[in-house]
Design a protein around this motif. Structure first.
Motif, mmCIF file in Angstrom:
data_model
loop_
_atom_site.group_PDB
_atom_site.id
_atom_site.type_symbol
_atom_site.label_atom_id
_atom_site.label_comp_id
_atom_site.label_asym_id
_atom_site.label_seq_id
_atom_site.Cartn_x
_atom_site.Cartn_y
_atom_site.Cartn_z
ATOM 1 N N PRO A 111 -28.776 62.211 -29.210
ATOM 2 C CA PRO A 111 -28.017 61.404 -28.453
ATOM 3 C C PRO A 111 -28.661 59.930 -28.476
ATOM 4 O O PRO A 111 -30.004 60.076 -28.990
ATOM 5 C CB PRO A 111 -28.028 62.093 -27.183
ATOM 6 N N PRO A 112 -27.978 59.010 -28.283
ATOM 7 C CA PRO A 112 -26.690 59.093 -27.656
ATOM 8 C C PRO A 112 -25.527 58.975 -28.656
ATOM 9 O O PRO A 112 -26.001 58.788 -29.848
ATOM 10 C CB PRO A 112 -26.795 57.794 -26.876
ATOM 11 N N GLY A 113 -24.339 59.497 -28.292
ATOM 12 C CA GLY A 113 -23.116 59.435 -29.060
ATOM 13 C C GLY A 113 -23.056 60.352 -29.874
ATOM 14 O O GLY A 113 -23.872 61.553 -29.649
ATOM 15 N N THR A 114 -22.092 60.794 -30.779
ATOM 16 C CA THR A 114 -21.636 61.862 -31.405
ATOM 17 C C THR A 114 -22.791 61.997 -32.489
ATOM 18 O O THR A 114 -23.243 61.035 -33.031
ATOM 19 C CB THR A 114 -20.343 61.429 -32.189
ATOM 20 N N HIS A 115 -23.298 63.339 -32.645
ATOM 21 C CA HIS A 115 -24.224 63.496 -33.424
ATOM 22 C C HIS A 115 -24.454 64.972 -33.830
ATOM 23 O O HIS A 115 -23.194 65.784 -33.349
ATOM 24 C CB HIS A 115 -25.855 63.281 -32.759
ATOM 25 N N TRP A 116 -24.838 65.375 -34.966
ATOM 26 C CA TRP A 116 -25.154 66.697 -35.416
ATOM 27 C C TRP A 116 -25.948 67.527 -34.702
ATOM 28 O O TRP A 116 -26.884 67.294 -34.347
ATOM 29 C CB TRP A 116 -25.739 66.807 -37.016
ATOM 30 N N ALA A 117 -25.301 68.775 -34.067
ATOM 31 C CA ALA A 117 -25.955 69.784 -33.341
ATOM 32 C C ALA A 117 -26.483 70.925 -34.569
ATOM 33 O O ALA A 117 -27.600 71.293 -33.979
ATOM 34 C CB ALA A 117 -25.037 70.616 -32.461
ATOM 35 N N ALA A 118 -26.036 70.949 -35.792
ATOM 36 C CA ALA A 118 -26.433 71.631 -36.785
ATOM 37 C C ALA A 118 -25.884 70.989 -37.977
ATOM 38 O O ALA A 118 -24.781 70.931 -38.225
ATOM 39 C CB ALA A 118 -25.898 73.099 -36.850
ATOM 40 N N LEU A 119 -26.880 70.405 -38.589
ATOM 41 C CA LEU A 119 -26.833 69.843 -40.016
ATOM 42 C C LEU A 119 -25.921 70.562 -41.089
ATOM 43 O O LEU A 119 -26.635 71.936 -41.163
ATOM 44 C CB LEU A 119 -27.927 69.186 -40.624
ATOM 45 N N PRO A 120 -25.054 70.194 -41.870
ATOM 46 C CA PRO A 120 -24.706 70.963 -43.207
ATOM 47 C C PRO A 120 -26.162 70.967 -43.896
ATOM 48 O O PRO A 120 -26.902 70.181 -44.023
ATOM 49 C CB PRO A 120 -23.654 69.911 -43.827
ATOM 50 N N ARG A 121 -26.142 72.462 -44.454
ATOM 51 C CA ARG A 121 -27.563 72.625 -45.242
ATOM 52 C C ARG A 121 -27.305 72.335 -46.698
ATOM 53 O O ARG A 121 -28.229 71.894 -47.615
ATOM 54 C CB ARG A 121 -27.854 73.807 -45.015
ATOM 55 N N PHE A 122 -25.937 71.912 -47.173
ATOM 56 C CA PHE A 122 -25.917 71.749 -48.655
ATOM 57 C C PHE A 122 -24.302 71.184 -48.955
ATOM 58 O O PHE A 122 -23.707 71.338 -47.816
ATOM 59 C CB PHE A 122 -26.208 72.959 -49.483
ATOM 60 N N GLU A 123 -23.955 70.649 -49.820
ATOM 61 C CA GLU A 123 -22.855 70.042 -50.004
ATOM 62 C C GLU A 123 -21.866 71.180 -49.996
ATOM 63 O O GLU A 123 -21.918 72.257 -50.571
ATOM 64 C CB GLU A 123 -22.443 69.540 -51.425
ATOM 65 N N GLY A 124 -20.458 71.200 -49.220
ATOM 66 C CA GLY A 124 -19.653 72.153 -49.107
ATOM 67 C C GLY A 124 -19.971 73.350 -47.992
ATOM 68 O O GLY A 124 -19.276 74.149 -47.865
ATOM 69 N N ASP A 125 -21.034 72.974 -47.360
ATOM 70 C CA ASP A 125 -21.559 73.958 -46.180
ATOM 71 C C ASP A 125 -20.619 74.066 -45.164
ATOM 72 O O ASP A 125 -20.192 72.861 -44.639
ATOM 73 C CB ASP A 125 -23.025 73.649 -45.811
ATOM 74 N N LEU A 126 -19.955 75.130 -44.766
ATOM 75 C CA LEU A 126 -18.975 75.107 -43.902
ATOM 76 C C LEU A 126 -19.248 76.564 -43.049
ATOM 77 O O LEU A 126 -19.651 77.419 -43.626
ATOM 78 C CB LEU A 126 -17.528 75.048 -44.199
ATOM 79 N N CYS A 127 -18.864 76.561 -41.666
ATOM 80 C CA CYS A 127 -18.623 77.793 -40.899
ATOM 81 C C CYS A 127 -17.666 78.842 -41.335
ATOM 82 O O CYS A 127 -16.716 78.023 -41.665
ATOM 83 C CB CYS A 127 -18.600 77.523 -39.421
#
Length: 148
Positions: A111-127
């Motif tokens: 913070p402050p503002g919108t931020h990553w709680a968990a960064l993408p680890r690589f290109e195309g990384d998605l849950c």
């Protein structure tokens, strides 16, 4: 992620100029809007540092935190699943085509503002949507048990 826009250079300019970019959802990725209270219940803690560490491991993918509206909201970035039902739409809506998401620059991890709680680890990384759905179900179960 910039490739989610028709003009990826626009996303790059937005990240450079303001630290966030407005990206369309649906083609490259979708997002599940997770209310903060649901995430707190699922993680069994209110400590922001613990939540960040636990959430990244639990969802095995990128998560954005936005505390500007709705009392705090997490957005789990997921693989698109337009042809499959989302059973948690009333509690944690799946946002896809026709929606946009404010995505922070990769160095915005606090913070402050919108931020990553968990960064993408690589290109195309998605849950995986199934993993996000399991976290939602668990959070709902914990919060319902606490109410009884």
């Amino acid at each position: 992620m910039a490739c989610a826009q028709q003009a990826p250079a626009q996303a790059q300019r937005e990240w450079r100029d303001s630290g966030v970019a407005l990206l369309p959802l649906g083609s490259r990725f979708e997002a599940a809007r997770l209310p903060e209270q649901l995430v707190l219940a699922a993680m069994c803690t209110t400590d922001p540092q613990q939540i960040t560490a636990l959430l990244g491991r639990a969802l095995n993918g990128p998560v954005i935190y936005d505390n500007r509206t709705m009392g705090g909201t997490y957005y789990a970035l997921m693989r698109p699943r337009a042809n499959r039902a989302w059973t948690h739409q009333a509690v944690a809506p799946r946002l896809g085509a026709g929606n946009y998401l404010v995505v922070p620059r990769l160095d915005r991890t606090e913070p402050p503002g919108t931020h990553w709680a968990a960064l993408p680890r690589f290109e195309g990384d998605l849950c995986e949507p199934e993993t996000v759905a399991a976290l939602i179900a668990y959070g709902l179960n914990v919060s319902q048990g606490a109410q009884q």
